[in-house]
Design an enzyme around this catalytic site. Structure first.
Site, PDB file in Angstrom:
ATOM      1  CD  GLU A 194       0.342 -15.483   4.665  1.00  0.00           C
ATOM      2  OE1 GLU A 194       1.006 -15.794   4.388  1.00  0.00           O
ATOM      3  OE2 GLU A 194      -0.473 -14.302   4.284  1.00  0.00           O
ATOM      4  CG  HIS A 204      -2.016  -1.302   1.019  1.00  0.00           C
ATOM      5  ND1 HIS A 204      -2.819  -1.326  -0.196  1.00  0.00           N
ATOM      6  CD2 HIS A 204      -1.860  -2.547   1.782  1.00  0.00           C
ATOM      7  CE1 HIS A 204      -3.365  -2.295  -0.777  1.00  0.00           C
ATOM      8  NE2 HIS A 204      -3.020  -3.254   0.703  1.00  0.00           N
ATOM      9  CB  THR A 235      -6.395 -11.534  -1.096  1.00  0.00           C
ATOM     10  OG1 THR A 235      -4.873 -11.156  -1.457  1.00  0.00           O
ATOM     11  CG2 THR A 235      -6.208 -13.262  -2.094  1.00  0.00           C
ATOM     12  CG  HIS A 270      -5.922 -10.671   4.378  1.00  0.00           C
ATOM     13  ND1 HIS A 270      -7.557  -9.883   4.866  1.00  0.00           N
ATOM     14  CD2 HIS A 270      -5.814 -10.744   3.094  1.00  0.00           C
ATOM     15  CE1 HIS A 270      -7.201  -9.013   3.818  1.00  0.00           C
ATOM     16  NE2 HIS A 270      -6.703  -9.553   2.540  1.00  0.00           N
ATOM     17  CG  HIS A 321      -0.362 -10.200  -3.625  1.00  0.00           C
ATOM     18  ND1 HIS A 321      -1.583  -9.703  -3.896  1.00  0.00           N
ATOM     19  CD2 HIS A 321      -0.644 -10.171  -5.136  1.00  0.00           C
ATOM     20  CE1 HIS A 321      -2.380 -10.779  -4.190  1.00  0.00           C
ATOM     21  NE2 HIS A 321      -1.663 -10.943  -5.000  1.00  0.00           N
TER      22      HIS A 321
HETATM   23  N1  PXP Z   1      -1.437 -12.439   3.325  1.00  0.00           N
HETATM   24  C1  PXP Z   1      -2.134 -12.647   2.133  1.00  0.00           C
HETATM   25  C2  PXP Z   1      -1.313 -13.953   1.533  1.00  0.00           C
HETATM   26  C3  PXP Z   1      -2.250 -11.527   1.324  1.00  0.00           C
HETATM   27  O1  PXP Z   1      -2.931 -11.410   0.000  1.00  0.00           O
HETATM   28  C4  PXP Z   1      -2.305 -10.273   2.129  1.00  0.00           C
HETATM   29  C5  PXP Z   1      -3.088  -9.390   2.134  1.00  0.00           C
HETATM   30  O2  PXP Z   1      -1.948  -8.634   0.155  1.00  0.00           O
HETATM   31  C6  PXP Z   1      -2.136  -9.892   4.060  1.00  0.00           C
HETATM   32  C7  PXP Z   1      -1.171 -11.426   4.000  1.00  0.00           C
HETATM   33  C8  PXP Z   1      -1.981  -9.050   4.210  1.00  0.00           C
HETATM   34  O3  PXP Z   1      -2.851  -8.667   4.831  1.00  0.00           O
HETATM   35  P1  PXP Z   1      -3.178  -6.854   5.791  1.00  0.00           P
HETATM   36  O4  PXP Z   1      -3.254  -6.271   4.215  1.00  0.00           O
HETATM   37  O5  PXP Z   1      -4.708  -6.941   5.261  1.00  0.00           O
HETATM   38  O6  PXP Z   1      -2.422  -7.228   6.303  1.00  0.00           O
END
Ligand code: PXP
Length: 249
Positions: A155, A14, A105, A195, A47
């Site tokens: 994960e 981000h 995601t 996530h 990502h």
């Molecule tokens: N893990 C994976 C596999 C993800 O796709 C993401 C989001 O890109 C994250 C972790 C991180 O999620 P967040 O940005 O909500 O902390």
């Protein structure tokens, strides 16, 4: 009993979202990665989405070459993405489901039922010396399928837990994560989670002993905006005042 350490992967997507919003060269996700590393991040996650909405191919190349820890490349399980990974050779690849219209995601990868499609992609990544992780919902069936595909890491998607609307749902989701983490360990998998995690909901996840690494992005970058906002305004205000004073002198 002392617990295993729990590692933090910082997702810097981000920072790139902010850069892409203006088409500028800043803020640079590589610079964010260095700051995160200096603050204790154990790895950096990015990502590379198929629509390139935030992280770009050149970001991945620069991150892979210039970070001091390890790059975890999140990507869709496609031929094109696997080719990029083979060329770049990050430390790890996390295979995620991707839909163009989604904001983030939204669910885990349906590993069970897609073995035939996933197996050759996973094998190619493993052959390239890349640690393969599958981003899955905390379900026994998915863990079993991941283990059968020889993926060394899963994960667990913590989104349903993080977004739970009430205590009962939250506890139910937490139980699913606990059970899935225990099952993952039984199958000999390394178990990560991520996530939607933030300062308010991360502790219960840290108490799940089988989880070895958390990947957190959005909440860190969002909080960082506020951590730096007052100092940044103060600095610019001073600069503006000095500029006016010097011009009058
Ligand atoms: N893990 C994976 C596999 C993800 O796709 C993401 C989001 O890109 C994250 C972790 C991180 O999620 P967040 O940005 O909500 O902390």
């Amino acid at each position: 009993m002392t617990q295993q350490a729990i590692y933090l992967g910082v997702n810097i997507d981000h920072v790139a979202t902010l850069r892409q919003a203006r088409g500028t060269r800043y803020p640079d996700p590589l610079q964010a990665a260095w700051i995160a590393e200096q603050a204790g991040a154990d790895s950096i996650t990015a990502h590379l989405r198929e629509d390139r909405r935030h992280i770009q191919d050149t970001d991945i190349e620069r991150l892979n070459a210039q970070i001091h820890t390890k790059l975890n490349l999140e990507m869709a399980a496609t031929e094109a993405m696997v080719s990029i990974a083979e060329r770049t050779r990050p430390w790890a690849c996390c295979l995620v489901p991707e839909r163009r219209e989604e904001l983030t995601t939204e669910g885990g990868l349906e590993v069970a039922g897609q073995e035939k499609r996933l197996r050759p992609l996973i094998q190619r990544l493993l052959a390239a010396g890349i640690e393969v992780s599958l981003f899955i919902d905390p379900e026994h069936q998915q863990i079993e399928a991941a283990a059968a595909l020889s993926a060394p890491v899963v994960e667990l998607h913590t989104g349903a837990y993080a977004d739970a609307p009430d205590h009962a749902t939250r506890n139910h989701e937490l139980d699913r994560l606990r059970n899935a983490a225990a099952a993952g360990q039984k199958y000999g998998l390394k178990v990560n989670a991520g996530h939607g995690l933030n300062t308010y909901n991360v502790e219960a996840i840290c108490h799940i002993p089988q989880i070895s690494e958390l990947n957190i992005g959005h909440a860190i970058i969002a909080q960082a905006v506020f951590s730096g906002l007052a100092a940044t305004v103060h600095q610019l205000k001073q600069q503006i005042r000095h500029a006016r004073a010097n011009h009058q002198a």
